[in-house]
Design a protein around this motif. Structure first.
Motif, PDB file in Angstrom:
ATOM      1  N   ASN A 283       0.834  -1.206   0.000  1.00  0.00           N
ATOM      2  CA  ASN A 283       0.000   0.000   0.000  1.00  0.00           C
ATOM      3  C   ASN A 283       0.874   1.264   0.000  1.00  0.00           C
ATOM      4  O   ASN A 283       0.452   2.319   0.442  1.00  0.00           O
ATOM      5  CB  ASN A 283      -0.955   0.000   1.207  1.00  0.00           C
ATOM      6  CG  ASN A 283      -2.165   0.909   0.981  1.00  0.00           C
ATOM      7  OD1 ASN A 283      -2.732   0.944  -0.108  1.00  0.00           O
ATOM      8  ND2 ASN A 283      -2.539   1.672   1.994  1.00  0.00           N
ATOM      9  N   GLY A 284       2.106   1.116  -0.478  1.00  0.00           N
ATOM     10  CA  GLY A 284       3.019   2.266  -0.540  1.00  0.00           C
ATOM     11  C   GLY A 284       3.652   2.639   0.794  1.00  0.00           C
ATOM     12  O   GLY A 284       4.437   3.580   0.861  1.00  0.00           O
ATOM     13  N   ALA A 285       3.354   1.882   1.842  1.00  0.00           N
ATOM     14  CA  ALA A 285       3.812   2.295   3.176  1.00  0.00           C
ATOM     15  C   ALA A 285       5.271   1.929   3.434  1.00  0.00           C
ATOM     16  O   ALA A 285       5.886   2.483   4.362  1.00  0.00           O
ATOM     17  CB  ALA A 285       2.920   1.672   4.247  1.00  0.00           C
ATOM     18  N   GLN A 286       5.804   0.996   2.679  1.00  0.00           N
ATOM     19  CA  GLN A 286       7.230   0.656   2.760  1.00  0.00           C
ATOM     20  C   GLN A 286       7.696   0.385   1.336  1.00  0.00           C
ATOM     21  O   GLN A 286       6.917  -0.149   0.533  1.00  0.00           O
ATOM     22  CB  GLN A 286       7.454  -0.616   3.590  1.00  0.00           C
ATOM     23  CG  GLN A 286       7.185  -0.463   5.063  1.00  0.00           C
ATOM     24  CD  GLN A 286       8.307   0.263   5.776  1.00  0.00           C
ATOM     25  OE1 GLN A 286       9.429  -0.198   5.838  1.00  0.00           O
ATOM     26  NE2 GLN A 286       7.994   1.427   6.319  1.00  0.00           N
ATOM     27  N   PRO A 287       8.949   0.731   1.009  1.00  0.00           N
ATOM     28  CA  PRO A 287       9.437   0.398  -0.332  1.00  0.00           C
ATOM     29  C   PRO A 287       9.598  -1.103  -0.469  1.00  0.00           C
ATOM     30  O   PRO A 287      10.257  -1.727   0.365  1.00  0.00           O
ATOM     31  CB  PRO A 287      10.807   1.088  -0.406  1.00  0.00           C
ATOM     32  CG  PRO A 287      11.010   1.802   0.886  1.00  0.00           C
ATOM     33  CD  PRO A 287       9.967   1.367   1.853  1.00  0.00           C
ATOM     34  N   MET A 288       9.000  -1.676  -1.491  1.00  0.00           N
ATOM     35  CA  MET A 288       9.153  -3.121  -1.697  1.00  0.00           C
ATOM     36  C   MET A 288       8.751  -3.484  -3.126  1.00  0.00           C
ATOM     37  O   MET A 288       7.802  -2.916  -3.664  1.00  0.00           O
ATOM     38  CB  MET A 288       8.277  -3.900  -0.724  1.00  0.00           C
ATOM     39  CG  MET A 288       8.558  -5.390  -0.774  1.00  0.00           C
ATOM     40  SD  MET A 288       7.656  -6.315   0.476  1.00  0.00           S
ATOM     41  CE  MET A 288       8.926  -7.431   1.029  1.00  0.00           C
ATOM     42  N   GLY A 289       9.480  -4.404  -3.710  1.00  0.00           N
ATOM     43  CA  GLY A 289       9.117  -4.971  -5.000  1.00  0.00           C
ATOM     44  C   GLY A 289       9.262  -6.471  -4.922  1.00  0.00           C
ATOM     45  O   GLY A 289       9.795  -7.008  -3.937  1.00  0.00           O
ATOM     46  N   ALA A 290       8.799  -7.160  -5.946  1.00  0.00           N
ATOM     47  CA  ALA A 290       8.914  -8.616  -5.958  1.00  0.00           C
ATOM     48  C   ALA A 290       8.829  -9.123  -7.394  1.00  0.00           C
ATOM     49  O   ALA A 290       8.261  -8.457  -8.261  1.00  0.00           O
ATOM     50  CB  ALA A 290       7.812  -9.253  -5.113  1.00  0.00           C
ATOM     51  N   VAL A 291       9.402 -10.300  -7.594  1.00  0.00           N
ATOM     52  CA  VAL A 291       9.245 -11.012  -8.864  1.00  0.00           C
ATOM     53  C   VAL A 291       8.629 -12.367  -8.541  1.00  0.00           C
ATOM     54  O   VAL A 291       9.174 -13.112  -7.716  1.00  0.00           O
ATOM     55  CB  VAL A 291      10.603 -11.238  -9.563  1.00  0.00           C
ATOM     56  CG1 VAL A 291      10.394 -11.893 -10.929  1.00  0.00           C
ATOM     57  CG2 VAL A 291      11.361  -9.928  -9.715  1.00  0.00           C
ATOM     58  N   ALA A 292       7.504 -12.666  -9.159  1.00  0.00           N
ATOM     59  CA  ALA A 292       6.908 -13.995  -9.019  1.00  0.00           C
ATOM     60  C   ALA A 292       7.334 -14.824 -10.231  1.00  0.00           C
ATOM     61  O   ALA A 292       7.336 -14.325 -11.363  1.00  0.00           O
ATOM     62  CB  ALA A 292       5.390 -13.904  -8.934  1.00  0.00           C
ATOM     63  N   VAL A 293       7.711 -16.057  -9.952  1.00  0.00           N
ATOM     64  CA  VAL A 293       8.387 -16.893 -10.947  1.00  0.00           C
ATOM     65  C   VAL A 293       7.677 -18.230 -11.040  1.00  0.00           C
ATOM     66  O   VAL A 293       7.286 -18.813 -10.023  1.00  0.00           O
ATOM     67  CB  VAL A 293       9.857 -17.123 -10.501  1.00  0.00           C
ATOM     68  CG1 VAL A 293      10.599 -18.014 -11.475  1.00  0.00           C
ATOM     69  CG2 VAL A 293      10.585 -15.798 -10.339  1.00  0.00           C
ATOM     70  N   ARG A 294       7.531 -18.707 -12.245  1.00  0.00           N
ATOM     71  CA  ARG A 294       6.947 -20.027 -12.463  1.00  0.00           C
ATOM     72  C   ARG A 294       7.764 -21.111 -11.749  1.00  0.00           C
ATOM     73  O   ARG A 294       8.998 -21.045 -11.723  1.00  0.00           O
ATOM     74  CB  ARG A 294       6.982 -20.330 -13.957  1.00  0.00           C
ATOM     75  CG  ARG A 294       5.679 -20.801 -14.518  1.00  0.00           C
ATOM     76  CD  ARG A 294       5.920 -21.207 -15.958  1.00  0.00           C
ATOM     77  NE  ARG A 294       5.037 -20.544 -16.880  1.00  0.00           N
ATOM     78  CZ  ARG A 294       3.789 -20.925 -17.115  1.00  0.00           C
ATOM     79  NH1 ARG A 294       3.265 -21.956 -16.473  1.00  0.00           N
ATOM     80  NH2 ARG A 294       3.063 -20.290 -17.992  1.00  0.00           N
ATOM     81  N   ASP A 295       7.078 -22.092 -11.238  1.00  0.00           N
ATOM     82  CA  ASP A 295       7.724 -23.182 -10.508  1.00  0.00           C
ATOM     83  C   ASP A 295       8.851 -23.826 -11.335  1.00  0.00           C
ATOM     84  O   ASP A 295       9.940 -24.088 -10.821  1.00  0.00           O
ATOM     85  CB  ASP A 295       6.649 -24.223 -10.140  1.00  0.00           C
ATOM     86  CG  ASP A 295       7.229 -25.337  -9.305  1.00  0.00           C
ATOM     87  OD1 ASP A 295       7.822 -25.018  -8.252  1.00  0.00           O
ATOM     88  OD2 ASP A 295       7.123 -26.510  -9.700  1.00  0.00           O
ATOM     89  N   SER A 296       8.575 -24.053 -12.619  1.00  0.00           N
ATOM     90  CA  SER A 296       9.580 -24.756 -13.442  1.00  0.00           C
ATOM     91  C   SER A 296      10.859 -23.919 -13.588  1.00  0.00           C
ATOM     92  O   SER A 296      11.955 -24.476 -13.709  1.00  0.00           O
ATOM     93  CB  SER A 296       8.995 -25.079 -14.819  1.00  0.00           C
ATOM     94  OG  SER A 296       8.485 -23.899 -15.399  1.00  0.00           O
ATOM     95  N   ILE A 297      10.732 -22.595 -13.569  1.00  0.00           N
ATOM     96  CA  ILE A 297      11.924 -21.737 -13.696  1.00  0.00           C
ATOM     97  C   ILE A 297      12.737 -21.809 -12.397  1.00  0.00           C
ATOM     98  O   ILE A 297      13.963 -21.990 -12.407  1.00  0.00           O
ATOM     99  CB  ILE A 297      11.505 -20.283 -14.017  1.00  0.00           C
ATOM    100  CG1 ILE A 297      10.791 -20.232 -15.361  1.00  0.00           C
ATOM    101  CG2 ILE A 297      12.701 -19.347 -13.982  1.00  0.00           C
ATOM    102  CD1 ILE A 297      10.207 -18.880 -15.712  1.00  0.00           C
ATOM    103  N   TYR A 298      12.021 -21.661 -11.287  1.00  0.00           N
ATOM    104  CA  TYR A 298      12.690 -21.762  -9.984  1.00  0.00           C
ATOM    105  C   TYR A 298      13.408 -23.106  -9.871  1.00  0.00           C
ATOM    106  O   TYR A 298      14.587 -23.184  -9.504  1.00  0.00           O
ATOM    107  CB  TYR A 298      11.636 -21.603  -8.881  1.00  0.00           C
ATOM    108  CG  TYR A 298      12.137 -21.889  -7.489  1.00  0.00           C
ATOM    109  CD1 TYR A 298      12.886 -20.949  -6.785  1.00  0.00           C
ATOM    110  CD2 TYR A 298      11.860 -23.110  -6.871  1.00  0.00           C
ATOM    111  CE1 TYR A 298      13.342 -21.220  -5.501  1.00  0.00           C
ATOM    112  CE2 TYR A 298      12.312 -23.382  -5.594  1.00  0.00           C
ATOM    113  CZ  TYR A 298      13.058 -22.435  -4.911  1.00  0.00           C
ATOM    114  OH  TYR A 298      13.517 -22.705  -3.650  1.00  0.00           O
ATOM    115  N   ARG A 299      12.692 -24.180 -10.228  1.00  0.00           N
ATOM    116  CA  ARG A 299      13.262 -25.532 -10.103  1.00  0.00           C
ATOM    117  C   ARG A 299      14.489 -25.675 -10.997  1.00  0.00           C
ATOM    118  O   ARG A 299      15.509 -26.245 -10.597  1.00  0.00           O
ATOM    119  CB  ARG A 299      12.228 -26.605 -10.506  1.00  0.00           C
ATOM    120  CG  ARG A 299      11.074 -26.772  -9.559  1.00  0.00           C
ATOM    121  CD  ARG A 299      11.240 -28.012  -8.656  1.00  0.00           C
ATOM    122  NE  ARG A 299      12.167 -27.774  -7.566  1.00  0.00           N
ATOM    123  CZ  ARG A 299      11.830 -27.315  -6.354  1.00  0.00           C
ATOM    124  NH1 ARG A 299      10.587 -27.027  -6.061  1.00  0.00           N
ATOM    125  NH2 ARG A 299      12.754 -27.122  -5.424  1.00  0.00           N
TER     126      ARG A 299
END
Ligand SMILES: Cc1ncc(COP(=O)(O)O)c(C=O)c1O
Length: 436
Positions: A283-299
């Motif tokens: 909600n903009g209250a803290q700086p934060m980003g993320a990348v969500a990754v397909r299971d097969s890529i992570y694996r």
């Protein structure tokens, strides 16, 4: 602190005409719900959720309390070789919202870091599969993917690029999808799906196994809200799948309910391989980003690496910062408890009606919108973009904060907005644009 020209000088402001601002500062000192307040106590309606950050409204006490409690309990821990429960809980919370299978989450501190992280994930994935020759990236004209070197190179907005020269080799840009035929159309445009064939042409040009990933904003936000033509994203998905190219949706603006669904990927029924997000995650209250990754890529990346060593040599000191995770968890709890994504969907028609009604003003060139996101483009003044900057000031002086880019005003109200807030926003826009 009293504001004097002297103490304004030292802060070099980002994406701001510093000299103009410092001559005529437009400061905010408080925020609550839908409103900012300036130092004189004048209230300014927030028409852009800050900068697409605060869909639950400003200064939510639940988020402030969660951050305060976290800072008193565990203020900081490295995320390299150490963990804390909030990071794992927030990854679960994000993965519950992303399309099925895109459920590993890498944390960073901004949308820009998310984009550059996603580029590195794509490269690492192909290297792990012995396809390290895939080092081209594809993005799109008029795209905005943040300001780090990778994201700037992907960017398709000339003013963000031309100060910095060549940036990175191997970036190909699809044509943008802002077509005169779709002018004033609401939602997905009828024309232009065939523009996705540019990707096929790039494959034909550089080779079937040379492109690592395609980055697109499902709805291009910062350039002035370009909603994709019907069938366009589906076609990109098909071509990516056929040639083993990763499809990355940059959901930094679209994510967390802006379209009425958790992500634009969910709304449009397309599953990308990676998703970048930031802004409304906390909600903009803290700086934060993320990348969500397909299971097969992570694996693939994790399993290809020898044991006993990090599998992915990437991360930030503040990745999964405890206070940001606490803000993220409190934010997701509000979205769920107050059903705010459904609220965004419910309010969308009312909001878009109000924005499209502005098309009768002589100075309005186009209106585009989807969900709770709309762009109103005014006809250019003496130079392209000059009117946009001026309009932004006029709106502020009349009590409305919105982001402008070029000659576009970009509206993205918080999901807690009332119909009266939307009416006021539309009235202020009408009064200000009506002067041209
Ligand atoms: C689609 C998109 N990607 C990336 C970014 C960069 O995010 P940040 O400003 O948090 O670095 C933005 C910011 O508006 C964005 O809209």
């Amino acid at each position: 602190m009293e504001t004097t020209l002297e103490n304004l000088e030292r802060h070099w402001m980002p994406f701001t005409p510093n000299r103009d601002f410092k001559r005529q500062p437009r400061m905010f000192v408080r925020a609550s719900g839908m409103y900012y307040s300036d130092p004189s106590g004048r209230r300014v309606l927030d028409g852009s959720s800050g900068l697409f950050c605060s869909p639950a409204g400003h200064c939510r006490p639940e988020i402030a309390a969660a951050v305060a409690e976290q800072l008193e309990t565990l203020d900081f821990t490295p995320s390299f070789l150490r963990g804390h429960p909030g990071a794992f809980a927030l990854a679960d919370g994000v993965a519950a919202l992303t399309p099925k299978g895109v459920d590993h989450v890498f944390f960073c501190n901004s949308g820009s870091e998310a984009v550059d992280t996603a580029m590195k994930v794509a490269l690492a994935y192909h290297i792990a599969r012995n396809e390290g020759q895939r080092n081209y990236f594809v993005s799109r004209e008029r795209a905005y993917h943040g300001v780090n070197i990778g994201g700037t190179a992907l960017s398709g907005m000339v003013r963000n690029r031309d100060t910095f020269g060549a940036l990175m080799p191997g970036i190909l840009h699809l044509r943008h999808t802002l077509l005169p035929e779709n002018r004033l159309s609401r939602g997905l445009g009828a024309k232009g799906a065939e523009l996705a064939e540019d990707l096929q042409r790039f494959v034909n040009l550089v080779g079937e196994k040379r492109i690592a990933a395609v980055f697109v904003e499902p709805i291009a936000g910062s350039t002035g809200v370009i909603v994709p033509p019907r069938g366009y994203l589906e076609r990109l998905r098909e071509i990516c799948t056929r040639y083993g190219i990763l499809l990355v949706f940059d959901e930094v603006i679209c994510g967390f309910g802006r379209t009425g669904a958790a992500f634009a990927a969910n709304e449009f029924g397309i599953t990308p391989d990676l998703m970048t997000m930031a802004k409304a995650l906390t909600n903009g209250a803290q700086p934060m980003g993320a990348v969500a990754v397909r299971d097969s890529i992570y694996r693939t990346i994790v399993d290809a690496a020898p044991g006993g060593m990090p599998e992915f040599f990437h991360g930030y000191t503040y990745s999964a910062h405890p206070a940001a995770c606490a803000a993220g968890l409190a934010t997701l709890a509000i979205y769920e408890r107050e059903q705010l994504f459904a609220r965004a969907r419910e309010l969308s028609d009312y909001f878009l009606d109000a924005m499209y009604a502005l098309q009768d003003l002589p100075a309005v060139a186009d209106v585009r919108g989807f969900g709770l996101l709309a762009g109103v483009e005014v006809k250019p003044g003496k130079a392209p973009g000059a009117r946009g900057v001026e309009l932004q000031g006029k709106l502020f002086d009349r009590g409305l904060h919105v982001k402008t880019t070029g000659d576009n005003a970009i509206m993205a109200p918080a999901f807690i907005a009332s119909r009266a807030d939307i009416d006021l926003m539309a009235q202020i826009l009408r009064d200000a644009i009506g002067e041209y």
